[in-house]
Design an enzyme around this catalytic site. Sequence first.
Site, PDB file in Angstrom:
ATOM      1  N   ILE A  36      -0.054  -6.486  -8.142  1.00  0.00           N
ATOM      2  CA  ILE A  36      -0.015  -7.565  -7.171  1.00  0.00           C
ATOM      3  C   ILE A  36       0.861  -7.192  -5.984  1.00  0.00           C
ATOM      4  O   ILE A  36       1.789  -6.392  -6.131  1.00  0.00           O
ATOM      5  CB  ILE A  36       0.529  -8.893  -7.791  1.00  0.00           C
ATOM      6  CG1 ILE A  36       1.949  -8.757  -8.297  1.00  0.00           C
ATOM      7  CG2 ILE A  36      -0.375  -9.385  -8.876  1.00  0.00           C
ATOM      8  CD1 ILE A  36       2.600 -10.072  -8.751  1.00  0.00           C
ATOM      9  N   ASN A  37       0.557  -7.789  -4.856  1.00  0.00           N
ATOM     10  CA  ASN A  37       1.450  -7.734  -3.720  1.00  0.00           C
ATOM     11  C   ASN A  37       2.626  -8.682  -4.008  1.00  0.00           C
ATOM     12  O   ASN A  37       2.646  -9.341  -5.043  1.00  0.00           O
ATOM     13  CB  ASN A  37       0.708  -8.171  -2.449  1.00  0.00           C
ATOM     14  CG  ASN A  37       1.208  -7.421  -1.218  1.00  0.00           C
ATOM     15  OD1 ASN A  37       2.423  -7.310  -1.033  1.00  0.00           O
ATOM     16  ND2 ASN A  37       0.305  -6.930  -0.404  1.00  0.00           N
ATOM     17  N   GLY A  61       8.309  -7.270   8.043  1.00  0.00           N
ATOM     18  CA  GLY A  61       7.453  -7.593   9.195  1.00  0.00           C
ATOM     19  C   GLY A  61       6.651  -6.397   9.677  1.00  0.00           C
ATOM     20  O   GLY A  61       6.343  -6.276  10.867  1.00  0.00           O
ATOM     21  N   CYS A  64      -2.558 -10.898   4.446  1.00  0.00           N
ATOM     22  CA  CYS A  64      -2.252 -11.084   5.859  1.00  0.00           C
ATOM     23  C   CYS A  64      -2.938 -12.355   6.319  1.00  0.00           C
ATOM     24  O   CYS A  64      -3.973 -12.733   5.796  1.00  0.00           O
ATOM     25  CB  CYS A  64      -2.802  -9.933   6.692  1.00  0.00           C
ATOM     26  SG  CYS A  64      -2.231  -8.333   6.169  1.00  0.00           S
ATOM     27  N   ALA A  81      11.207  -9.305   4.192  1.00  0.00           N
ATOM     28  CA  ALA A  81      10.407  -9.749   5.327  1.00  0.00           C
ATOM     29  C   ALA A  81      10.604  -8.694   6.402  1.00  0.00           C
ATOM     30  O   ALA A  81      11.197  -8.947   7.437  1.00  0.00           O
ATOM     31  CB  ALA A  81      10.861 -11.123   5.799  1.00  0.00           C
ATOM     32  N   LYS A 106      -6.079  -4.401  -2.201  1.00  0.00           N
ATOM     33  CA  LYS A 106      -4.842  -4.866  -2.847  1.00  0.00           C
ATOM     34  C   LYS A 106      -4.765  -6.374  -2.764  1.00  0.00           C
ATOM     35  O   LYS A 106      -4.630  -6.951  -1.683  1.00  0.00           O
ATOM     36  CB  LYS A 106      -3.639  -4.242  -2.141  1.00  0.00           C
ATOM     37  CG  LYS A 106      -2.303  -4.622  -2.752  1.00  0.00           C
ATOM     38  CD  LYS A 106      -1.195  -3.771  -2.175  1.00  0.00           C
ATOM     39  CE  LYS A 106       0.154  -4.135  -2.745  1.00  0.00           C
ATOM     40  NZ  LYS A 106       1.208  -3.274  -2.150  1.00  0.00           N
TER      41      LYS A 106
HETATM   42  C1  LIG Z   1      10.417  -3.618   1.234  1.00  0.00           C
HETATM   43  C2  LIG Z   1       8.989  -3.757   0.841  1.00  0.00           C
HETATM   44  C3  LIG Z   1       7.966  -3.515   1.764  1.00  0.00           C
HETATM   45  C4  LIG Z   1       6.631  -3.626   1.394  1.00  0.00           C
HETATM   46  N1  LIG Z   1       5.648  -3.360   2.326  1.00  0.00           N
HETATM   47  C5  LIG Z   1       4.331  -3.428   1.954  1.00  0.00           C
HETATM   48  C6  LIG Z   1       3.291  -3.092   2.859  1.00  0.00           C
HETATM   49  O1  LIG Z   1       3.543  -2.698   3.999  1.00  0.00           O
HETATM   50  N2  LIG Z   1       1.991  -3.210   2.443  1.00  0.00           N
HETATM   51  C7  LIG Z   1       1.669  -3.624   1.173  1.00  0.00           C
HETATM   52  O2  LIG Z   1       0.492  -3.718   0.828  1.00  0.00           O
HETATM   53  N3  LIG Z   1       2.643  -3.929   0.296  1.00  0.00           N
HETATM   54  C8  LIG Z   1       3.958  -3.850   0.644  1.00  0.00           C
HETATM   55  N4  LIG Z   1       4.941  -4.158  -0.274  1.00  0.00           N
HETATM   56  C9  LIG Z   1       4.555  -4.606  -1.627  1.00  0.00           C
HETATM   57  C10 LIG Z   1       4.663  -3.500  -2.667  1.00  0.00           C
HETATM   58  O3  LIG Z   1       3.799  -2.442  -2.356  1.00  0.00           O
HETATM   59  C11 LIG Z   1       4.343  -4.053  -4.065  1.00  0.00           C
HETATM   60  O4  LIG Z   1       3.038  -4.587  -4.050  1.00  0.00           O
HETATM   61  C12 LIG Z   1       5.279  -5.150  -4.508  1.00  0.00           C
HETATM   62  O5  LIG Z   1       6.605  -4.888  -4.047  1.00  0.00           O
HETATM   63  C13 LIG Z   1       5.310  -5.356  -6.023  1.00  0.00           C
HETATM   64  O6  LIG Z   1       5.709  -4.207  -6.708  1.00  0.00           O
HETATM   65  P1  LIG Z   1       7.245  -3.927  -7.161  1.00  0.00           P
HETATM   66  O7  LIG Z   1       7.730  -5.127  -7.887  1.00  0.00           O
HETATM   67  O8  LIG Z   1       7.181  -2.699  -7.993  1.00  0.00           O
HETATM   68  O9  LIG Z   1       8.004  -3.722  -5.885  1.00  0.00           O
HETATM   69  C14 LIG Z   1       6.293  -4.028   0.084  1.00  0.00           C
HETATM   70  C15 LIG Z   1       7.310  -4.284  -0.841  1.00  0.00           C
HETATM   71  C16 LIG Z   1       8.642  -4.147  -0.484  1.00  0.00           C
HETATM   72  C17 LIG Z   1       9.693  -4.432  -1.519  1.00  0.00           C
END
Ligand SMILES: Cc1cc2nc3c(=O)[nH]c(=O)nc-3n(C[C@H](O)[C@H](O)[C@H](O)COP(=O)(O)O)c2cc1C
Lengths: 273, 273, 331, 331
Positions: free
Chosen positions: D201-202, D82, D140, D80, D175
């Site tokens: 996925i996000n 933020g 969002c 989180a 996304k």
């Molecule tokens: C610490 C952190 C910050 C993230 N910040 C963003 C962001 O600013 N915008 C966004 O679209 N996704 C954000 N994500 C999501 C990642 O881009 C990704 O969609 C998600 O973590 C799933 O992939 P993963 O399991 O390989 O991490 C964030 C993920 C993490 C772990």
Amino acid sequence: MQATAARAPGRGSSREFESTVLAVEPIMGDAILLTVGAPPSLVERLLPGQFFNVACRFPGSFDPLLRRPYSVYRADREKSSLTFLVRPFGRGSAWLAKRAPGETLDMLGPLGNWYAIPPRSQRLLMLAGGVGVAPLVMLSDDAAAQGLDIVFVMGAADEHGLLPASELRGSIEYLVATDDGSRGHRGLATEIISDYVAWADQIYACGPEPMYRTLRAVADPLRIHRRPKVQISVERGMACGLGACLGCVVETRRGMIASCVRGPVFDLDEVVI
Amino acid sequence: MQATAARAPGRGSSREFESTVLAVEPIMGDAILLTVGAPPSLVERLLPGQFFNVACRFPGSFDPLLRRPYSVYRADREKSSLTFLVRPFGRGSAWLAKRAPGETLDMLGPLGNWYAIPPRSQRLLMLAGGVGVAPLVMLSDDAAAQGLDIVFVMGAADEHGLLPASELRGSIEYLVATDDGSRGHRGLATEIISDYVAWADQIYACGPEPMYRTLRAVADPLRIHRRPKVQISVERGMACGLGACLGCVVETRRGMIASCVRGPVFDLDEVVI
Amino acid sequence: MSAVATPDVSVDLAPRNPRELRLRNPIIAASGCFGYGEEYAGVIDIQRLGAFVSKGITPERRSGNPMPRIVESPAGMLNAIGLQNPGIHGFVKKYPALWELWTVPAIVNISAETVEDYAMMAAILDEQPGLAGIEINVSCPNIARGGYCFGWDPEMSAEVTRAVRDVTTLPLIVKLSPGAADIISVALAVEEAGADAISLINTIVGMAIDVRARKPLLANHTGGVSGPAIKPIAVRMVYQTAAAVRVPVIGMGGIMSLGDALEFFLAGASAVQIGTAIFVDPGLPIRLIDELSRWLDNEGFASLDQIVGIANEGFRLGERHVLTAWEAAGA
Amino acid sequence: MSAVATPDVSVDLAPRNPRELRLRNPIIAASGCFGYGEEYAGVIDIQRLGAFVSKGITPERRSGNPMPRIVESPAGMLNAIGLQNPGIHGFVKKYPALWELWTVPAIVNISAETVEDYAMMAAILDEQPGLAGIEINVSCPNIARGGYCFGWDPEMSAEVTRAVRDVTTLPLIVKLSPGAADIISVALAVEEAGADAISLINTIVGMAIDVRARKPLLANHTGGVSGPAIKPIAVRMVYQTAAAVRVPVIGMGGIMSLGDALEFFLAGASAVQIGTAIFVDPGLPIRLIDELSRWLDNEGFASLDQIVGIANEGFRLGERHVLTAWEAAGA
Ligand SMILES: Cc1cc2nc3c(=O)[nH]c(=O)nc-3n(C[C@H](O)[C@H](O)[C@H](O)COP(=O)(O)O)c2cc1C
Ligand SMILES: Cc1cc2nc3c(=O)[nH]c(=O)nc-3n(C[C@H](O)[C@H](O)[C@H](O)COP(=O)(O)OP(=O)(O)OC[C@H]3O[C@@H](n4cnc5c(N)ncnc54)[C@H](O)[C@@H]3O)c2cc1C
Ligand SMILES: Cc1cc2nc3c(=O)[nH]c(=O)nc-3n(C[C@H](O)[C@H](O)[C@H](O)COP(=O)(O)OP(=O)(O)OC[C@H]3O[C@@H](n4cnc5c(N)ncnc54)[C@H](O)[C@@H]3O)c2cc1C
Ligand SMILES: Cc1cc2nc3c(=O)[nH]c(=O)nc-3n(C[C@H](O)[C@H](O)[C@H](O)COP(=O)(O)O)c2cc1C
Ligand code: FES
Ligand code: FES
């Protein structure tokens, strides 16, 4: 609160126990023999073909999550120990193969049914494919102790994958086949069993499913009224090991049956594989 | 396809290396000193207060997932080794504490900034709380080698939690406090530092955050124009260790700052804690 | 490690229902993870459990999906058992009579593809002995709505609940699907439609691909993810739901230890179900009963009530509190 | 272990857009997990990446959430953060000029609470040098709709996409949020509204409770779950989405190894993003580029195209295949 608290004595179930690793020895190439302590009453009653579901992870880690089933390779009633044959393959077995004497393992078992030796059986043919040799070693130990005649046939990719003859009781006739011909017959183990199919009054097999299909093709023309019976041990991914999840079923003439409780040993003529 | 493939040489990043465990020794009650090999060029350039993010899981397991940061306790430039002080606490540290010589660990580092010894500093006060003693030991090694005057004050719950005096260079004055009075002053380490605050030209601290708040309360009335400076090392949960995730920030007068790259060492007067 | 722990851990999961669903403790074995109880009868002291929920029963006998039906996933598993079960008629021939002999409350989990079938099963169950309640699994495709899952839609979930409520006075638990975008609306709808309690979460739809064979690993292609991997998602949904509804909430998803169970209680669950953990650690449910009492005792609580929802401001305020915008989106 | 691997792993992620989004390889560093690229410049050879996506940029500067912002979960993590970022105006002062000097394609991830703000940011970005494309984060809260997440609703997601499409010719990736009950409808809506590609996925909204402190562990209460724990859910959503849309799909969620990346390609992804794994194993993205080429070579494939979607019948048939009912419910 820590997951390690789960290791405390009194685990709440009658089928689980902590066992101590007593020995780890190499065998059959990259495989190991893992010997652990077990309660005497358990070792006493254990039957060949039964297995244990072993937790294959560091306490406190939840990955890999599920227990892995391992058949008993040898039960030593005097030392109250059990030996497993483990081939490092994926995540669980690689973890197991790295254990050292003195460490403890979380075991659930014994589970499953067993290879039966019907009264009046005298001539047993055993057919092992690779690491599937494990439960047949225990079966051969027991049968040899009863003075039965045993022909033990094993197939492997090459000579390194074969069970050393010294692991079998002296009275057992041991034949081998390797894919590359580096030892024994060049080809499949099922190609050298024809003579023994007619001879045997029970056939026991443990190996990969294609081996069972070949066995069926080879043996069926030689069997009369489905005699000798063929008992096979099937391998299914498992979750509970106790018949509750229905994740390990085998298709049989009587429906989808949990291989962890009404198997892993099945009559070849009953299963649809 | 196996996660273990990730262990192959050429990990694709310049900050990671596989290190071999050289020794594991008990210290300070249930903690251990873990000594590992490291590239000479790395050990050479390492500065006190820097840390490494260590993967604390069996290769192939994804739980626990994140690396754990550990400050360097001692760097041996001759043996090209690093020693860490690990207190088994949760899942990662318990796993680390069970490593044996010969095993390998996956390290990312060195990371972070360091305790600075400004030119002309001669009198250093170091204040350690529990396992926070680690980076101050390396700092005191370096400072003592430079011939500086050092007063080292440590607090712990009881005498078992104290660093043995033999771990510090002979020239260092070592004072201790225990909550239960089993050794040294009964009470907090911050209660016995007043005399040295005025004496010192730099103060270094590492311990839990409440200790820093007490330190501030004790030291501020004795400091003139914020002198001596107080350098503290903060502890934050981390993911990347490289300033990318912003999961480890510290609130400072200049905003939310990643403690993994612009910390873990901060000026006490800069941080909002 | 005190031998006798005194806190009151009993709970009534159907306070709005005159028939009550009173459990001696809040530890329940989850549907599909405990067979019909008998599978674990020789392994743990099942009579000590707060309750257990049967494998899902369907209108007709089902032989389930082809194999493989389970595959491990990181800190979890995927299952696609396909509801292998004897069907409602096969079920009633055997289990109610068996369970009547037991002291542990037995709850029947039911699944169907039409509202009418749910009601048909409930009407049959209403007449059986040995049943403490019904748990409606709404994570099933609604045939009349082109297979759209009942549980993803408040109105469809409510319709099933109402239809079942109309034909039985048995305590009724509705088990929500985590696939719903807005779990709170579904929860409010089924509460309104007559649910005595709400349980959540069911498994989350997932899949794994066999890279060597170049096809999905499960014969069914997709399956449900369960186990520790889904715990944070489950805790969040319980937290949201418990603050929104007035009926008791039963939490589940990845509980592997007392700490995990406490997360759910503090988030607002009045009871918890243990699923996948039973496979891995069959003694866990029984240990949890003892550990929970001991923990409450050590922490100075006289009863379980006192901790339910205490980490959850919305729950404490009785405010039907919905997470703030950025929270709900997980920024 | 052959030194030179020949397969063609390049991919155009915006085939409908004359500006193209052509990557030399399909390995992309994910938003929020790679800062602005510079954080990893000294650690890995970032210029070799297929592309990277920046941390999410917002209309105004944000200092992010209070601490703690991250906590580990089983085989995953909750974050989180933020959206701590310098805001669109601070961003454009620094990064476009820096990225212009780089050869690796840089994609900007944008987040906002109103449709107008998304469009405002896109219009500013449209004029910048050094940008290969925009990734719209629709996970969002929509302030105009009481905080209901843009990404949960097809119409709201499409509206954002259209507004951004109207003001920029940059390649546009949308996304998706895994919180949508019906991910396919959202995907079809944003494709229709002008997305050049879809990524998913996000993170999934989750939470953890600090049992000792009796409150949520994250200061923000909830956070997004990422890492291996969510991989099966991500693979399933990519499998469903890739079969439904005609634009390229970029898959992500828990990729930790070549095997994981291959699961996504076989499920229908044309490229993958690596997020959480970078924290744990920073060299992974670079290793994947080499391992992927070697694997394709060993398996006899001449190009990446040849494996995209081959585990996915719907994708192969070009049939906009939706999972059958029981599959989608995860029975
Ligand atoms: C610490 C952190 C910050 C993230 N910040 C963003 C962001 O600013 N915008 C966004 O679209 N996704 C954000 N994500 C999501 C990642 O881009 C990704 O969609 C998600 O973590 C799933 O992939 P993963 O399991 O390989 O991490 C964030 C993920 C993490 C772990
Ligand atoms: C009743 C029973 C008895 C068994 N006895 C033994 C025994 O005595 N010795 C022994 O070494 N193993 C035995 N096994 C197999 C064992 O339980 C594990 O499956 C095996 O050790 C691999 O587990 P892993 O965790 O290392 O691999 P995983 O990480 O679980 O598997 C990696 C991948 O390989 C696949 N896979 C798993 N096992 C096999 C296999 N055998 N062949 C091909 N692909 C596979 C999985 O689907 C997965 O995709 C037995 C299995 C059963 C059901
Ligand atoms: C820069 C830096 C340097 C560090 N140096 C050292 C060192 O030299 N020696 C050392 O032993 N540790 C050190 N740590 C702490 C270390 O990184 C781990 O946090 C610690 O070992 C616990 O990890 P774990 O995996 O065992 O516990 P986890 O399983 O991660 O934690 C279990 C629970 O305890 C909480 N928790 C974690 N750490 C603490 C703590 N320290 N105090 C109170 N609660 C906690 C967690 O939030 C979690 O709820 C350092 C941390 C940082 C940031
Ligand atoms: C093998 C298996 C079978 C299941 N069968 C059912 C079922 O028939 N009906 C049902 O409502 N839930 C079923 N579930 C879901 C569980 O009851 C539970 O909701 C889910 O697994 C999450 O809890 P857990 O993480 O503790 O397992 C099943 C779960 C598993 C793992
Ligand atoms: S493993 Fe669960 S029924 Fe066999
Ligand atoms: S740990 Fe990621 S920014 Fe510090």
